[in-house]
Write a protein that holds these residues in place. Structure first.
Motif, PDB file in Angstrom:
ATOM      1  N   PHE A  98     -27.469 -33.935 -55.967  1.00 47.96           N
ATOM      2  CA  PHE A  98     -28.599 -34.814 -55.647  1.00 47.96           C
ATOM      3  C   PHE A  98     -29.377 -34.208 -54.474  1.00 47.96           C
ATOM      4  O   PHE A  98     -28.828 -34.030 -53.392  1.00 47.96           O
ATOM      5  N   LEU A  99     -30.655 -33.905 -54.700  1.00 54.02           N
ATOM      6  CA  LEU A  99     -31.454 -33.226 -53.673  1.00 54.02           C
ATOM      7  C   LEU A  99     -32.590 -34.115 -53.166  1.00 54.02           C
ATOM      8  O   LEU A  99     -33.246 -34.806 -53.945  1.00 54.02           O
ATOM      9  N   ILE A 100     -32.818 -34.037 -51.870  1.00 55.25           N
ATOM     10  CA  ILE A 100     -33.866 -34.838 -51.220  1.00 55.25           C
ATOM     11  C   ILE A 100     -34.590 -33.926 -50.212  1.00 55.25           C
ATOM     12  O   ILE A 100     -33.945 -33.122 -49.532  1.00 55.25           O
ATOM     13  N   GLY A 101     -35.900 -34.036 -50.109  1.00 54.23           N
ATOM     14  CA  GLY A 101     -36.660 -33.249 -49.122  1.00 54.23           C
ATOM     15  C   GLY A 101     -36.315 -33.712 -47.705  1.00 54.23           C
ATOM     16  O   GLY A 101     -36.198 -34.905 -47.456  1.00 54.23           O
ATOM     17  N   ALA A 102     -36.210 -32.746 -46.792  1.00 53.90           N
ATOM     18  CA  ALA A 102     -35.863 -33.104 -45.399  1.00 53.90           C
ATOM     19  C   ALA A 102     -37.129 -33.489 -44.633  1.00 53.90           C
ATOM     20  O   ALA A 102     -37.461 -32.906 -43.597  1.00 53.90           O
ATOM     21  N   THR A 103     -37.831 -34.479 -45.153  1.00 50.31           N
ATOM     22  CA  THR A 103     -39.010 -35.021 -44.456  1.00 50.31           C
ATOM     23  C   THR A 103     -38.525 -36.184 -43.597  1.00 50.31           C
ATOM     24  O   THR A 103     -37.341 -36.532 -43.629  1.00 50.31           O
ATOM     25  N   ALA A 104     -39.449 -36.850 -42.910  1.00 55.72           N
ATOM     26  CA  ALA A 104     -39.050 -38.019 -42.106  1.00 55.72           C
ATOM     27  C   ALA A 104     -38.401 -39.067 -43.019  1.00 55.72           C
ATOM     28  O   ALA A 104     -37.364 -39.649 -42.678  1.00 55.72           O
ATOM     29  N   THR A 163     -30.207 -32.451 -48.131  1.00 58.12           N
ATOM     30  CA  THR A 163     -31.644 -32.498 -47.861  1.00 58.12           C
ATOM     31  C   THR A 163     -32.087 -31.051 -47.612  1.00 58.12           C
ATOM     32  O   THR A 163     -31.324 -30.244 -47.076  1.00 58.12           O
ATOM     33  N   VAL A 164     -33.294 -30.749 -48.035  1.00 59.88           N
ATOM     34  CA  VAL A 164     -33.775 -29.359 -47.979  1.00 59.88           C
ATOM     35  C   VAL A 164     -35.103 -29.322 -47.241  1.00 59.88           C
ATOM     36  O   VAL A 164     -35.989 -30.155 -47.482  1.00 59.88           O
ATOM     37  N   ARG A 165     -35.231 -28.349 -46.371  1.00 62.82           N
ATOM     38  CA  ARG A 165     -36.460 -28.240 -45.577  1.00 62.82           C
ATOM     39  C   ARG A 165     -37.671 -27.959 -46.455  1.00 62.82           C
ATOM     40  O   ARG A 165     -37.598 -27.142 -47.372  1.00 62.82           O
ATOM     41  N   PRO A 166     -38.780 -28.610 -46.142  1.00 58.47           N
ATOM     42  CA  PRO A 166     -40.007 -28.312 -46.894  1.00 58.47           C
ATOM     43  C   PRO A 166     -40.433 -26.863 -46.667  1.00 58.47           C
ATOM     44  O   PRO A 166     -40.202 -26.295 -45.602  1.00 58.47           O
TER      45      PRO A 166
END
Ligand code: FAD
Length: 334
Positions: A98-104, A163-166
């Motif tokens: 499960f991947l999520i962008g590391a935004t706020a 979470t992955v950096r943009p």
């Protein structure tokens, strides 16, 4: 937990005012690559209000399937309803990754969801891969202030969450002929799920800085000493009709906004003139600027690696060199 029951790569798609955030498309592309390695599919999950029409775009960028949750409650991001919705999807669909962008938003949401479903979370990853033999997700992120890279695995729990950096993962090449499955997922929200009332949304007023379009960049690094010194760099940039850029060290320190960052995890620039001030020249910085037409480096350390890519190197203190440069330019202009 029978981890064999968990299948597929899932990506949380972040939208703001109906606009899909680029990092989500980057993650669908990366998810595609990971899913192909383990012979599984990519599912994009989008939450919001009147967002069903976004599904095609997600498929064009690499998703096989889109799950959308459409509810007025989800129109503007709120932690509790979003966390509840993602938790229910995960409990029902059992994703392997499960991947999520590391935004706020991603940084707020991911830990809550991972805690509710009792799995691990690797935050702020810059690289993802599949381990040969085990098929586990290898989640790599900088550790100890960026001095070494740590690769983390989550072998006993599912999903493997990250979470992955943009800006780190390349986009999958958009293919408008791709087709996929689109499915609605229903959540029964109750009043208790809305524990926050949004009274007003105030957007930060800031001009969009497009350093990648500037002909001249004056970039500052940790060697400038303090955030106020960016005023001096701006003065030089103004004299030359350029903009101010920065290394990641000063962005991470909060001295300047991220949109000024040049490098592997920032922007790639190719101006006519790049003046690097107090920047050591780490490989990740060079990756974003070494194609500049002409590079001037100012650094007090004659051994600094930035001099290896510079056309002109000035060994000296920026506090002396930059005012002298400004003075010379003003004199020439007169
Ligand atoms: P430092 O390395 O601390 O260098 C400061 C320099 O200033 C030194 O060379 C010093 O000699 C000089 N100096 C000090 N005082 C003066 C003075 N008075 N006058 C003149 N010179 C002076 N970095 C990026 O920039 N962009 C990226 O996109 C990026 N992505 C990364 C991704 C990953 C996965 C990792 C692990 C790291 C990344 N980094 C990136 C960080 C990178 O490795 C360096 O840590 C960073 O670039 C260092 O920034 P700096 O040159 O400003 O600071």
């Amino acid at each position: 937990m029978n981890i064999k029951e968990f299948k597929g790569v899932y990506v949380f798609v972040e939208q703001r005012e109906g606009e899909i955030q680029r990092v989500s498309l980057e993650l669908i592309g990366k998810g595609r690559e990971l899913a192909d390695k383990i012979g599984e599919s990519v599912t994009a999950i989008i939450l919001g209000y009147n967002i069903k029409d976004k599904a095609d775009t997600l498929i064009h960028y690499g998703a096989d399937e889109v799950i959308y949750i459409d509810d007025k409650i989800l129109e503007v991001y709120m932690t509790e309803p979003y966390a509840k919705a993602l938790t229910e999807v995960i409990e029902s669909r059992k994703p392997e990754i499960f991947l999520i962008g590391a935004t706020a938003i991603g940084r707020d949401l991911a830990p809550r969801v991972s805690a509710r479903i009792h799995t691990g979370l690797t935050a702020d990853c810059t690289s993802l891969d599949i381990e040969e033999g085990t098929g586990n997700l290898l989640m790599t992120r900088p550790a100890f202030g960026g001095n070494l890279m740590a690769t983390i695995v989550c072998p006993d729990h599912r999903p493997q969450m990250s979470t992955v950096r943009p800006g780190v993962m390349p986009l999958f090449e958009k293919d408008e002929s791709r087709v996929g499955k689109v499915e609605e997922f229903k959540i029964n929200f109750s009043k208790e799920d809305v524990n926050v009332e949004i009274l007003e949304i105030v957007k930060e007023k800031k001009q969009k800085i497009k350093i990648e379009e500037a002909n001249v960049l004056v970039a500052g690094g940790r060697g400038i000493g303090n955030p106020e010194k960016f005023e001096l760099l701006k003065k030089l940039a103004d004299e030359l009709g350029g903009l101010v850029a920065a290394s990641r060290a000063v962005v991470d320190a909060g001295w300047i906004d991220r949109e000024h960052q040049v490098g592997q995890t920032g922007k790639t620039v190719r101006p006519d003139l790049y003046i690097a001030c107090g920047i050591s020249g780490a490989i990740q910085h060079l990756a974003g600027m070494e194609e500049s037409d002409f590079i001037i480096a100012i650094n007090k350390d004659p051994e600094a690696p930035i001099f290896e890519v510079a056309d002109i190197g000035i060994v000296g203190d920026i506090n002396k060199v930059i005012p002298a440069l400004i003075e010379e330019i003003e004199a020439v202009k007169k």
